[in-house]
Design a protein around this motif. Structure first.
Motif, PDB file in Angstrom:
ATOM      1  N   ARG A   1      -2.838  -1.502  -6.632  1.00 52.34           N
ATOM      2  CA  ARG A   1      -1.667  -1.784  -7.653  1.00 52.34           C
ATOM      3  C   ARG A   1      -0.702  -2.243  -6.144  1.00 52.34           C
ATOM      4  N   ARG A   2       0.340  -3.415  -7.103  1.00 55.72           N
ATOM      5  CA  ARG A   2       1.039  -4.018  -5.641  1.00 55.72           C
ATOM      6  C   ARG A   2       2.085  -3.218  -6.149  1.00 55.72           C
ATOM      7  N   PRO A   3       3.333  -3.334  -5.193  1.00 57.42           N
ATOM      8  CA  PRO A   3       4.953  -2.897  -5.103  1.00 57.42           C
ATOM      9  C   PRO A   3       5.429  -3.347  -6.310  1.00 57.42           C
ATOM     10  N   SER A   4       5.017  -5.086  -6.914  1.00 55.91           N
ATOM     11  CA  SER A   4       5.902  -4.831  -8.381  1.00 55.91           C
ATOM     12  C   SER A   4       5.565  -3.757  -9.601  1.00 55.91           C
ATOM     13  N   GLY A   5       4.589  -3.025  -9.419  1.00 55.92           N
ATOM     14  CA  GLY A   5       3.820  -2.474 -10.301  1.00 55.92           C
ATOM     15  C   GLY A   5       2.200  -3.319 -10.860  1.00 55.92           C
ATOM     16  N   HIS A   6       2.388  -3.709 -10.607  1.00 57.91           N
ATOM     17  CA  HIS A   6       1.087  -4.877 -11.313  1.00 57.91           C
ATOM     18  C   HIS A   6      -0.297  -4.299 -10.702  1.00 57.91           C
TER      19      HIS A   6
END
Length: 316
Positions: free
Chosen positions: A203-208
């Motif tokens: 899970r990326r920091p962007s939430g994706h």
């Protein structure tokens, strides 16, 4: 982007009308199997088209530049009043699934190093007053643009080079016909490497959430709205033919890839594409090669006659 391909016999047979020029009750200057070019004021010609008869309008009107061009410019203060009747005509002839792609360049205010807002004001007018929807704002990045205006960029060096033009993708309804699978671009080297090596779901920091689905080969990447194309067709077959005949084509030509991109994105074979300021008729030429019907309006008969050379017709 893929190379242009000739339409198949099946695509040509699928035309809703074998003669788009028949939509207007006057003789075209010239016609081809899939389109027709008319000489006249675009407002008049638009009024002769049946409502909801066009799938896509791609055009680039004269910009509101400070320095007058030989093909005519409208002052910035008059630009909205000048352009609005054309846009109203476009809105009337578009199908509900249709799109209006408008290429406009920015300009500086006279006598000072500040930018005009004329194109933004026009966009607001098209949406708030005429009822268009802004489907997406796109930006044509032309790295070959010369650094201008010389006073601010080259001499005083207080501004940087302007290399972007605006391409407003407008639509008649919030959901115009479109398919981005038709304009995929090659995967980047990083993406190709990732597809070969694989990845661990994360899970990326962007939430994706990035999963294995991210690596599925879908034939290419979805392009961004920053469209990088040069504008140098000095060696095209059309320009070479103009040189051979000693004629000069319309000086403001957008690159073939600009109409090609939006015709592929926003239409299907058999649809009808219109350019209301056709100049050298790049749009019609590309539409024909992609199996779309086309109409071209040009007020200057000289340029319209020269544009016939794109279709191997000599009517100079």
């Amino acid at each position: 982007m893929e190379e242009l391909v000739e339409p198949t016999a099946a695509q040509l047979e699928a035309f809703p009308t074998s003669d788009p020029g028949a939509l207007i009750a006057r003789e075209p200057l010239y016609a081809t199997h899939t389109g027709a070019c008319f000489v006249g004021d675009a407002q008049d010609l638009l009024s002769e088209l049946p409502p909801r008869s066009i799938d896509l309008v791609v055009t680039s009107p004269p910009y509101a530049l400070h320095f007058e061009k030989e093909y005519g410019n409208v002052p910035k203060a008059e630009y909205i009043n000048w352009f609005a009747p054309f846009a109203a005509g476009v809105h009337r002839v578009l199908r509900d699934s249709g799109s209006f792609v408008l290429n406009l360049g920015g300009s500086y205010n006279a006598g000072e190093p500040t930018r005009s807002l004329y194109h933004f004001k026009l966009l607001v007018h098209l949406v708030d007053t005429l009822g268009f929807h802004l489907a997406q704002e796109c930006f044509w990045y032309n790295p070959a643009k010369l650094p201008t205006p010389a006073e601010w960029v080259n001499v005083r060096r207080v501004r940087i080079k302007d290399s972007v033009e605006y391409v407003w993708w407008l639509s008649k309804t919030p959901n115009p016909k479109a398919n981005n699978a038709n304009v995929l671009v090659p995967y980047s080297k990083d993406m190709k490497r990732l597809m070969q090596r694989g990845l661990r779901a994360t899970r990326r920091p962007s939430g994706h959430h990035v999963t294995q689905k991210f690596l599925k080969d879908r034939g290419g990447s979805i392009p961004s709205n920053l469209l990088e194309w040069g504008n140098n067709d000095s060696n095209s077959a059309f320009i070479r033919r103009c040189r051979e005949l000693g004629v000069t084509s319309h000086p403001a030509r957008f690159p073939r890839v600009l109409p090609e991109f939006f015709i592929r994105l926003l239409t299907a074979p058999g649809d009808i594409v219109l350019d209301i300021f056709s100049g050298s008729n790049t749009t019609g030429s590309v539409a024909e090669q992609l199996g779309r019907g086309w109409l071209a309006f040009e007020i200057d008969e000289k340029y319209a006659r020269i544009s016939a050379l794109r279709f191997d017709q000599e009517i100079l």
